[in-house]
Write an enzyme that holds these catalytic residues in place. Sequence first.
Site, PDB file in Angstrom:
ATOM      1  CB  ALA A   1      -0.908  -0.002   1.221  1.00  0.00           C
TER       2      ALA A   1
ATOM      3  CB  CYS B   1       3.544   6.699   1.596  1.00  0.00           C
ATOM      4  SG  CYS B   1       3.666   5.646   3.044  1.00  0.00           S
TER       5      CYS B   1
ATOM      6  CB  VAL C   1       4.926   1.019   4.229  1.00  0.00           C
ATOM      7  CG1 VAL C   1       4.849   2.506   3.893  1.00  0.00           C
ATOM      8  CG2 VAL C   1       4.050   0.698   5.434  1.00  0.00           C
ATOM      9  CE  LYS C   2       4.355   0.146  -5.231  1.00  0.00           C
ATOM     10  NZ  LYS C   2       3.243  -0.102  -6.172  1.00  0.00           N
ATOM     11  CB  ILE C   3       8.841   4.356   0.656  1.00  0.00           C
ATOM     12  CG1 ILE C   3       8.331   3.843   2.009  1.00  0.00           C
ATOM     13  CG2 ILE C   3       9.548   5.694   0.808  1.00  0.00           C
ATOM     14  CD1 ILE C   3       7.523   4.828   2.782  1.00  0.00           C
TER      15      ILE C   3
END
Length: 223
Positions: free
Chosen positions: A56, A58, A82-84
């Site tokens: 998912a 950011c 968490v996708k950065i």
Amino acid sequence: MKFFIDSADVEEIRKAHAMGCVDGVTTNPSLLAKVGRGLEETIREICSIVDGPISAECVSMEADELIKEGRSLAKIHDNVVVKIPMGVEGMKATKALTAEGIRTNVTLCFSANQALLCAKAGATYVSPFVGRLDDISQDGMELISHILEIYRNYEHFNTQVLVASVRNPVHVLQAARLGADVATLPYNVITQLANHPLTDAGIKKFLADWEKVPKAAKPPAAK
């Protein structure tokens, strides 16, 4: 090599998962906009279908905000990654979230140097975009080769190479031959992997020949 499906369409994900080949899911704001659903409700439903890493993304640009957003996303479900976005601020956020035990997927990687930074920051995954590089007449798979070579030189690097922006089955084959850890595929590419014109022709012939095979007579109905 693990297969993730690159989709926020729950029905696509269900169909791909039923094929037995889906190990995880990647989403992004564009995919969410396409299905017209909110992030949290979509991620929760996806997590109920696929028991694997679910990325998912950011949308903040500053490290402090990325960290805050990443913590919030990670609370949705234990399987959330968490996708950065790649960049200086993204690296700061990746390092901080990793230190907290939150898994990260650094996206929009287009160079081996960027991938090297991701490994140094402790990213769980790095997502090099092969199709977009091909679009500008660069060799996306050459980038995958370079990243894998670098990572294999250093045993303490644990970042997995997640091949993204996959456009066709050839990309999948090339990624597998190079030894990439993961490829994330659109649903249409997953179905293309199962198809071959000679398979279709063979099935058609077998079915036609089956019609010519004498069938056992049905027993008379009991009186």
